[in-house]
Write an enzyme that holds these catalytic residues in place. Structure first.
Site: not given
Ligand code: NAD
Length: 307
Positions: A53, A97, A120
């Site tokens: 990422k 994460q 997200d």
């Protein structure tokens, strides 16, 4: 019949190109989007994802930094970091994460992220907006899959879609997006009766369960479109040889690094039944990262009233 293999990597490359142009335009206004990734613990797969990422962000001109915290990080310490990132006016996107170590409650920390920086799309406000059909930040994997289906010209209105898996990350948002596009949607999970029979009704089947090659040819209606989200490590050379007969590359991977990555779909068998299918790797994975980049630029624009 051998299904068309849908090239997620190519669609993702196009999205990344468009994002890079957006970033260049923003830079012209003195804005460089900034993404902060929080990684707790030393899960090897998470480390690989976070590195990918960060690299992808840099490539399109997004500033990205990773906060790598030890597995023993306390709830108070993690809370402090997230609050600090929420308050920092220079930060556009915050990505926590997952999974977190077991002593940290993921839901509590996802709830803490500023919804305006929730790239997200996991904050309850953004989840609610998505389910009301007025999406704000859409979770990256399902958003990427919708882009792939559109790029492939897959019609959804009035068609039957089955989503296999009901996670907050993939299954549920995927179902909401398909419903918003007028598909007739069924969500299956580990307690669904006659799983293969339900899946066989699908014109579009999305598999997101994390079970290597569970979706066999009997799950698939001839001519269906099959999207394989699963990423599973398979170490058994015998299983690899059965799933991918004659694939020397995969056999070599197992010999060299001890595993190969396979999806939730038995690619070789399903390919003979479906009209179109995504591979693993090279299907959904690259689209997820592209979706994250897009959401980060969106956050940067929205926070400045530019969208
Ligand atoms: P999860 O574990 O949170 O959810 C799995 C879901 O599958 C659950 O709803 C469960 O009910 C269902 N399930 C499990 N076993 C089943 C069975 N035998 N029959 C029917 N349903 C079953 O997983 P997730 O986070 O949604 O991820 C699913 C898979 O997708 C994993 O392999 C993950 O690594 C992968 N993934 C890939 C990407 C990507 O970018 N390609 C992104 C996210 C997740």
């Amino acid at each position: 019949m051998s299904a068309r293999v849908m090239d997620g990597a190519a669609v993702a490359a196009r999205i990344r190109g468009a994002v890079a142009e957006d970033v260049a335009r923003l830079s012209g206004h003195g804005v460089v989007p900034r993404l902060e990734v929080v990684l707790v613990g030393d899960d090897p797969a998470s480390r690989v994802y976070v590195a990918a990422k960060g690299k992808a962000a840099h490539e399109v001109g997004i500033r990205a930094a990773t906060h790598a915290l030890p597995a023993a990080t306390t709830a108070e310490e993690l809370r402090e970091l997230i609050v600090q990132l929420n308050c920092n006016g220079d930060v556009d996107g915050i990505l926590l994460q997952l999974p977190l170590p077991s002593h940290l409650n993921s839901r509590a920390f996802l709830d803490l992220v500023d919804p305006a920086k929730d790239v997200d799309g996991f904050h309850p406000l953004n989840v609610g907006l998505l389910h009301q059909g007025r999406p704000s930040f859409v979770p990256c994997t399902p958003a990427g899959i919708m882009e792939l289906l559109d790029a492939e010209g897959v019609g959804l209105s009035g068609r039957r879609a089955v989503v296999l898996g009901r996670s907050e990350i993939v299954g549920k948002p995927m179902a909401a997006l398909l419903l918003a596009r007028h598909a007739t949607v069924t969500v299956c999970h580990s307690r669904t009766a006659d799983l293969a029979g339900v899946c066989r009704q699908a014109d579009v089947l999305v598999a997101a369960i994390g079970k290597a090659a569970l979706v066999s040819a009997e799950f698939v209606k001839p001519g269906a479109v099959v999207v394989d989200v699963g990423i599973n490590r398979v170490e058994d050379p015998g299983l690899v040889a059965r799933l991918y007969p004659g694939d020397e590359g995969r056999r070599g991977q197992v010999a060299k690094r001890g595993y190969t990555l396979v999806g939730d779909v038995d690619f070789t068998a399903v390919r003979e039944v479906a009209a179109a299918i995504t591979p693993v790797p090279g299907g959904v994975g690259p689209l997820t990262i592209a979706g994250l980049l897009r959401n980060t630029v969106r956050a940067a624009r929205r926070r400045r009233g530019m969208e």
